[in-house]
Each structure stands twice: as C-alpha cells, then as structure tokens.
Motif scaffolding. Sequence first.
Motif, PDB file in Angstrom:
ATOM      1  N   LYS A 306      28.337  39.928  45.844  1.00  0.00           N
ATOM      2  CA  LYS A 306      29.444  40.713  45.303  1.00  0.00           C
ATOM      3  C   LYS A 306      30.487  40.947  46.383  1.00  0.00           C
ATOM      4  CE  LYS A 306      30.050  41.539  41.827  1.00  0.00           C
ATOM      5  NZ  LYS A 306      29.589  42.467  40.849  1.00  0.00           N
ATOM      6  N   GLY A 307      30.017  41.132  47.626  1.00  0.00           N
ATOM      7  CA  GLY A 307      30.955  41.248  48.739  1.00  0.00           C
ATOM      8  C   GLY A 307      31.793  39.991  48.865  1.00  0.00           C
ATOM      9  N   LEU A 308      31.149  38.841  48.711  1.00  0.00           N
ATOM     10  CA  LEU A 308      31.848  37.556  48.814  1.00  0.00           C
ATOM     11  C   LEU A 308      32.910  37.423  47.713  1.00  0.00           C
ATOM     12  CD1 LEU A 308      32.217  34.776  50.041  1.00  0.00           C
ATOM     13  CD2 LEU A 308      30.173  34.001  48.833  1.00  0.00           C
ATOM     14  N   LEU A 309      32.560  37.844  46.500  1.00  0.00           N
ATOM     15  CA  LEU A 309      33.537  37.758  45.401  1.00  0.00           C
ATOM     16  C   LEU A 309      34.706  38.717  45.626  1.00  0.00           C
ATOM     17  CD1 LEU A 309      31.083  37.396  42.385  1.00  0.00           C
ATOM     18  CD2 LEU A 309      32.721  35.697  43.171  1.00  0.00           C
ATOM     19  N   PHE A 310      34.397  39.923  46.106  1.00  0.00           N
ATOM     20  CA  PHE A 310      35.490  40.857  46.428  1.00  0.00           C
ATOM     21  C   PHE A 310      36.351  40.290  47.559  1.00  0.00           C
ATOM     22  CE2 PHE A 310      33.572  44.447  44.036  1.00  0.00           C
ATOM     23  CZ  PHE A 310      34.733  44.982  43.503  1.00  0.00           C
ATOM     24  N   MET A 311      35.723  39.589  48.497  1.00  0.00           N
ATOM     25  CA  MET A 311      36.500  38.980  49.580  1.00  0.00           C
ATOM     26  C   MET A 311      37.398  37.863  49.044  1.00  0.00           C
ATOM     27  SD  MET A 311      33.758  38.576  52.679  1.00  0.00           S
ATOM     28  CE  MET A 311      32.792  39.940  53.296  1.00  0.00           C
ATOM     29  N   ALA A 346      30.217  32.977  43.024  1.00  0.00           N
ATOM     30  CA  ALA A 346      30.069  32.932  41.566  1.00  0.00           C
ATOM     31  C   ALA A 346      28.732  32.298  41.175  1.00  0.00           C
ATOM     32  CB  ALA A 346      31.229  32.142  40.963  1.00  0.00           C
ATOM     33  N   ALA A 347      28.352  31.239  41.878  1.00  0.00           N
ATOM     34  CA  ALA A 347      27.059  30.589  41.591  1.00  0.00           C
ATOM     35  C   ALA A 347      25.909  31.537  41.906  1.00  0.00           C
ATOM     36  CB  ALA A 347      26.936  29.307  42.417  1.00  0.00           C
ATOM     37  N   SER A 348      26.085  32.350  42.926  1.00  0.00           N
ATOM     38  CA  SER A 348      25.020  33.287  43.307  1.00  0.00           C
ATOM     39  C   SER A 348      24.858  34.383  42.264  1.00  0.00           C
ATOM     40  CB  SER A 348      25.334  33.923  44.663  1.00  0.00           C
ATOM     41  OG  SER A 348      25.422  32.934  45.650  1.00  0.00           O
ATOM     42  N   ILE A 349      25.966  34.943  41.817  1.00  0.00           N
ATOM     43  CA  ILE A 349      25.860  36.036  40.836  1.00  0.00           C
ATOM     44  C   ILE A 349      25.366  35.504  39.487  1.00  0.00           C
ATOM     45  CG2 ILE A 349      28.239  35.978  39.912  1.00  0.00           C
ATOM     46  CD1 ILE A 349      28.224  39.012  39.995  1.00  0.00           C
ATOM     47  N   ALA A 350      25.693  34.240  39.195  1.00  0.00           N
ATOM     48  CA  ALA A 350      25.245  33.653  37.930  1.00  0.00           C
ATOM     49  C   ALA A 350      23.796  33.174  37.998  1.00  0.00           C
ATOM     50  CB  ALA A 350      26.163  32.487  37.552  1.00  0.00           C
ATOM     51  N   ALA A 351      23.166  33.347  39.161  1.00  0.00           N
ATOM     52  CA  ALA A 351      21.756  32.974  39.346  1.00  0.00           C
ATOM     53  C   ALA A 351      21.519  31.484  39.138  1.00  0.00           C
ATOM     54  CB  ALA A 351      20.853  33.803  38.436  1.00  0.00           C
ATOM     55  N   ILE A 395      36.217  34.277  37.131  1.00  0.00           N
ATOM     56  CA  ILE A 395      36.871  34.593  38.407  1.00  0.00           C
ATOM     57  C   ILE A 395      37.318  33.330  39.154  1.00  0.00           C
ATOM     58  CG2 ILE A 395      36.454  35.573  40.714  1.00  0.00           C
ATOM     59  CD1 ILE A 395      35.093  37.899  39.215  1.00  0.00           C
ATOM     60  N   PRO A 396      36.412  32.377  39.427  1.00  0.00           N
ATOM     61  CA  PRO A 396      36.927  31.181  40.129  1.00  0.00           C
ATOM     62  C   PRO A 396      37.877  30.362  39.272  1.00  0.00           C
ATOM     63  CG  PRO A 396      34.574  30.958  39.652  1.00  0.00           C
ATOM     64  CD  PRO A 396      34.962  32.332  39.269  1.00  0.00           C
ATOM     65  N   PHE A 398      40.003  31.159  36.647  1.00  0.00           N
ATOM     66  CA  PHE A 398      41.359  31.664  36.422  1.00  0.00           C
ATOM     67  C   PHE A 398      42.131  31.894  37.726  1.00  0.00           C
ATOM     68  CE2 PHE A 398      39.468  32.783  32.267  1.00  0.00           C
ATOM     69  CZ  PHE A 398      40.368  32.107  31.471  1.00  0.00           C
ATOM     70  N   SER A 399      41.424  32.104  38.824  1.00  0.00           N
ATOM     71  CA  SER A 399      42.140  32.264  40.097  1.00  0.00           C
ATOM     72  C   SER A 399      42.614  30.924  40.628  1.00  0.00           C
ATOM     73  CB  SER A 399      41.230  32.870  41.165  1.00  0.00           C
ATOM     74  OG  SER A 399      40.657  34.035  40.743  1.00  0.00           O
ATOM     75  N   PHE A 400      41.721  29.964  40.631  1.00  0.00           N
ATOM     76  CA  PHE A 400      41.975  28.753  41.415  1.00  0.00           C
ATOM     77  C   PHE A 400      42.243  27.498  40.582  1.00  0.00           C
ATOM     78  CE2 PHE A 400      39.313  31.560  44.030  1.00  0.00           C
ATOM     79  CZ  PHE A 400      40.141  31.705  45.127  1.00  0.00           C
ATOM     80  N   PHE A 401      41.747  27.457  39.332  1.00  0.00           N
ATOM     81  CA  PHE A 401      41.776  26.171  38.628  1.00  0.00           C
ATOM     82  C   PHE A 401      42.523  26.175  37.300  1.00  0.00           C
ATOM     83  CE2 PHE A 401      37.945  26.276  41.255  1.00  0.00           C
ATOM     84  CZ  PHE A 401      38.210  25.202  42.070  1.00  0.00           C
ATOM     85  N   ALA A 402      42.739  27.329  36.703  1.00  0.00           N
ATOM     86  CA  ALA A 402      43.393  27.327  35.386  1.00  0.00           C
ATOM     87  C   ALA A 402      44.842  26.870  35.533  1.00  0.00           C
ATOM     88  CB  ALA A 402      43.312  28.722  34.776  1.00  0.00           C
ATOM     89  N   ALA A 403      45.603  26.972  34.456  1.00  0.00           N
ATOM     90  CA  ALA A 403      46.992  26.482  34.449  1.00  0.00           C
ATOM     91  C   ALA A 403      47.739  26.911  35.702  1.00  0.00           C
ATOM     92  CB  ALA A 403      47.692  27.049  33.216  1.00  0.00           C
ATOM     93  N   ASP A 404      48.420  25.965  36.308  1.00  0.00           N
ATOM     94  CA  ASP A 404      49.076  26.202  37.598  1.00  0.00           C
ATOM     95  C   ASP A 404      50.132  27.309  37.484  1.00  0.00           C
ATOM     96  OD1 ASP A 404      50.019  26.060  40.108  1.00  0.00           O
ATOM     97  OD2 ASP A 404      50.879  24.039  39.942  1.00  0.00           O
ATOM     98  N   SER A 405      49.977  28.347  38.313  1.00  0.00           N
ATOM     99  CA  SER A 405      50.941  29.454  38.305  1.00  0.00           C
ATOM    100  C   SER A 405      52.182  29.110  39.119  1.00  0.00           C
ATOM    101  CB  SER A 405      50.294  30.705  38.908  1.00  0.00           C
ATOM    102  OG  SER A 405      49.941  30.453  40.263  1.00  0.00           O
ATOM    103  N   GLY A 406      52.115  28.014  39.852  1.00  0.00           N
ATOM    104  CA  GLY A 406      53.244  27.637  40.712  1.00  0.00           C
ATOM    105  C   GLY A 406      53.213  28.313  42.074  1.00  0.00           C
ATOM    106  N   LYS A 407      52.269  29.221  42.254  1.00  0.00           N
ATOM    107  CA  LYS A 407      52.181  29.913  43.552  1.00  0.00           C
ATOM    108  C   LYS A 407      51.561  28.964  44.584  1.00  0.00           C
ATOM    109  CE  LYS A 407      51.872  34.762  42.161  1.00  0.00           C
ATOM    110  NZ  LYS A 407      52.243  34.704  40.750  1.00  0.00           N
TER     111      LYS A 407
END
Lengths: 566, 102
Positions: A306-311, A346-351, A395-396, A398-407
């Motif tokens: 959870k620390g890793l995901l918050f990071m 994410a893989a860790s929390i999803a077991a 979390i992974p 929508f942050s990194f792979f979903a439709a490109d935000s252009g950022k």
Amino acid sequence: MISLDQFNPGFALILAGLVCALSPWVGLRRLMLLAGPMASALLILSAGFGEHGATDALRFHLILFRLDELSFLFGLGFALAALLAGVFALHIADRLESASGLLHAGGAMAAVFAGDLVTFFLAVEVMALVGAGIVLAPRTAESARATGRYLTMQLLAGGLLAAGVALTAGAERSLDFNSLRPDSWGGGLILLALGIKCAFPGVHFWLKDSYPRASATGAVFLAPFTTKLAVYGLARAFAGADVLIWVGAIMVIFPIIYATVENDLRRVLSYSLINQLGFMVLGIGIGGPLGVGGAVALAFCHIFYKGLLFMGVGAVLHRTGTAKVTELGGLWRTMPVTALFTIIGAASIAAVPLFAGFGPKSLLTDAATGQGLWWVWFVLLVGAAGVLEHAGLKIPFFSFFAADSGKRPKEAPLNMLLAMAGSAAICIFVGVNPSWLYSLLPAPVNHDTFSVSHVLVQLQLLSFAALAFVALRRFGVHPHARDGILLDVDWFVRRPGRVLARWAMRTLSSGETALGELGRAMSTFVGPEGPIARSRLWRGGASNASAAWIAAILAVAVVAGLSTFY
Amino acid sequence: MSKKTKKPQVEEDDEETGRKLFGWLERPGATFYVILALAAVAAGTLFFDAFRARSAGGLDSLWGFYALIGAGGLTAAVLAGIGLQALLGRPLNYYEADDDQS
C-alpha cells in the motif's frame, strides 16, 4: 543507567522528529529522515525478546519496551516503512511535514513496543496528535478542515482508549497489555477506540477524508502507521473475538463499491486501505494460528504494497499536480519506471502469485475453510475480485495506460524512485519467499502456499475477473469516472452533526450553572473568535472547535481514569 | 523561420526508457494480443481445474467455480458502484458552502 537495549526503538524516531522540528537546517532534517528509522531498526535487531526498560513512574509500573514475536514483526515493518517514507520525502524542505512524519512513525512504533496499557495509550496519543501535522502540511483550506475532522475522530478514540484503560486497570488491577475481553466495559471501550483507528464501518470516514488531503509525501507517512497499529492492538488483545468476523466482512465488501466509481485515485487507495484492513480484522476474528498469522502477515505486506501504491500515485501527483482519473492517462511514456513499480504494487495487493499479498491471503482463506466458515470464505473470494478491479487494474491502468491525457511530465525524482524500488523489492522478496515471513509469525505456520491448487484457483479467479473488466469496458458498462464526491457516513457529521454541535455550544454557553461557566470558557477558547480559530496554523473552523472540545473531554477522561485506578 | 526548441536530455531519456519498457503497447494489435494472452491464461486455468484436488462436497468442487466468482464478483462490484454513484454522487463543491460558513 539505561543501556541501549532498554530503549524503546520508537523513541529514536521521536528524538529524530524533535531534532527535525527544532532544526532550521534542511540538511539536518533530511539526515534525520534517514538516521531516525535506521537507528530504530538497529535497536530492534540488537535487542533480545523479553521485557526491557521497566520503570515506576506516576505510581505506575510501566514497561517501556517489550519485544516479542508480534511486536517484532510490526516494529520491523514500521522501521522499514519509516525509512522508505523518509527516502521518498528527501526532497521536501517543509519542517512541519518532516517532523510530523517522524514523530507519527515514532509514536506508532513506541506503542507497538509498549508493554503496558498506559505507555500504549500515551504513545498512541502522540502518534494521533502529530498525525494532524501531516494532514495540515499542505496548508490549504481543505487540508485545514480535514485536519479538524481527523483530530476530532482521533481524540474521540483517545478518550475512549483512556476510559477503557482506566476501567480495565481498575477491574483487573493490572496494566498488562495482553488478551482483553470485548464484553467487559474496559475491553469494549478499548475495542471501540481501536475500531475508530482501524476505520471500522461507520467510523471509517476520517481515513478517506484526511489521507487524500495530505501532500504526496504526507500520505506515504500516514498510510502505514495508524491503521496497522490498530491491527496490532486487535491481534494482541482481541484475537478470536467473533464480532470481528462480521465487522471485517463488511469492511472487505463496502469499500470496493465506493472505490469502483471514485475519481480521486488517492481516495480510491483510502477505500482500498479500508478493504485490506477488513481482511486483517476478519482474520483476527477467525483466530488461531492461521487466522491471526494470516492477518499479521498481511499487515506486514500491506505496509509495503500500500505504501508503494501511495508512492506511485504520489509521484504522479508530484509531477502532474493531479491524481484524478479524469485528468490522467498515458503517463507510461515519460514515467515508465514509476508505472513499473506501481504495477508491482498492484500485483501485490491483488494477490497475484509470487507477489506479497498472495501468501497471507491464502492463509486467511484456509483459516476460514479450516473452521467451516464458508460464508467468510465466500466474502474473501468476492473481496479478492473487487480488489483486482479498483487497486489491481484501475490505479495502474487509468494513471499510466488509459486514453492519453497529453501530459508529458518528467519521471519521478531519484529519491522517490529509490523508495519505490525498495518497497517493490520487499513485495517481490516476500512474495517469492512467504516461508520467511511465516517463520516470523507469533505462532508457527506450516503452509504450502505454492501448491498447485492454491496457485491455480487464484489465477483462475484473477484472470476471469480481469476478462470481466475488459468486457465491461468494451461494452461501455464500466462507469466513466466523474469529477464529484460520493456521500458517505461523514454526511451525518458534516451536515446534521454540525448543526447539533453549534446548538450544543450555544446551549452550554448560555446556562448560569458551573457547566455554563465551563462552556463559556471553552467557547472563548475554541469558538470562532477564540485564539484557536484565529491562529494561522489551526484555521479550520467548527471542526477544529470540535477537536478542542474532545481534547478537553480526553483530558477529563485521563484524570478520571487515573483517579479510578487509585 | 521558427526557432527549434530542444528537449532537455533528462526528458528524452525518460521517453526512451518509456519506449523500451512499454513502447510495444503502441504497435498495431497490441491490445488484442494482451487480451488474447489473458484469455489463454484463463482458459488454461479452466482446463487444469478438472484435475485439481477438491474438498469433499464444498462449493469449490464445482468445475470453474473460481472463474464464476472472479467474473461475477467484479461485475457485481462495478454494477453496485454505478448504483451507488447514481444514489450518492454529488458535485465537488457539495460541502463547500457549509465549510465556508464555519
């Protein structure tokens, strides 16, 4: 003279926090962020099991440092978490946040190693009060108001804990912090206090309210300590209490539903935290070596994943200024290493097999089936599918792979990447070697985690859940994130509760009795025109007034408690 | 003629690392192959489920039981979330008026 092995390791962190608070030099504060956790880890590793640092103070026999299997595992987890959070926060120059972070971690660790209820209570209160500094650190109007609500709930828990300690001490004529009866007055109040800190249903809102208001680094300091300390307290005092099975089951299920449609990823993580706490509470309620062992092992792993995901989400917030699903996407292009570490979390929390959450969750499902608790087993399975949706994929993705935000932000700073790398390494190490973790549990556990059956059923559950996620998105059923809020139990506090509090304050202040005098004095101090409301640091309005009221009640509870004991 | 701006080296390095780690996602059909791989794993677990040791008479003795729980559990959570959003969703400034009064 007290030798070093008599020294509660939490005190090293508290000392480092005090140096941080007093130091005008950023370099020294950064040094403390590393030195404090390292010193506490060395103290843990160099001490032998047993009771150290016994002392008589205020006519109490206090055991300042007790090291046993249970406190060792939590203490070690806290020391590593504090170190990783310190590395993650190395770029921060804010004295309030650095000092509060170390003091918060120190209070939690001191409580874990407390051998008696009074030391435990005092350390818990230090942790809770300085935690407010972390929430407040961004110094926005929102964070100030959330600080007030956070303090209100923490001080309420503190008052209940004080009263519970006093009643238990009076009834048992002992301050030992071991197994307690939840059906006694003292035990019940302590259970309630720990329940608030553990975000039991109905009193959980402080968590999802305050953690997302902290800064990117502040949330990393907040996530591991308060709630895991509560899990530690439950495991020590209430293992096998049936009521915890029901409470845990509700905690596993309801946050999943909220997290599914929440737009703010740090609020998703907060609901996810409550969900994971549910697994732990449930395991403690089941009891026995597998149930309590599974809960404790999960708590240890959870500190890191959870620390890793918050990071990961914190690094995104640090670089882009937002953690909202509606404003993110496509960040893998310029933050690929952060993306990789977030996927490991994410893989860790999803077991997923070979990652940290898999072993402990296998212990919990086996604990449930071993005792014939089939409905609990069913809840655990549904919970596992839900976790994959909101934490494993959302979390992974929508942050990194979903439709490109252009950022196109820069990759996270080196210190943040190092902290994420350390957390990810622990997640993989424990995932590949769960027997190492099992060997540290309070009761020996012989568990064949990587049996064909365990691995196969988990892969089947996760792969079909992932296919369902794909199908729901393909057919447009998966909800589009919307910018807004979802009403939760805090509505009762923030709407009718506010009206009630104002009415109570007016009524108390208008009487001609001694209570009226007290009310007027308090109102002068904490009211809208009082010094607290006017101070720049604590500008948070009515909620801070509530916090100050509860602080007064806490003080009365402590005095009453001590007088009950003698 | 417009002046050409040069990207800082660090950002170029970030993008290069991004291409190395995840650049394959931009190839045509990448999403299809990811889903295909996922489906292959799912089908494999379903096949080997026939040979798994089972507890006598328990629900999990049903073939494909965990597939049902995985897909059903996730779908139920999402549908419940949609209902929750419709029922309890509010605008972002819902509490702001109250907060400003305090």
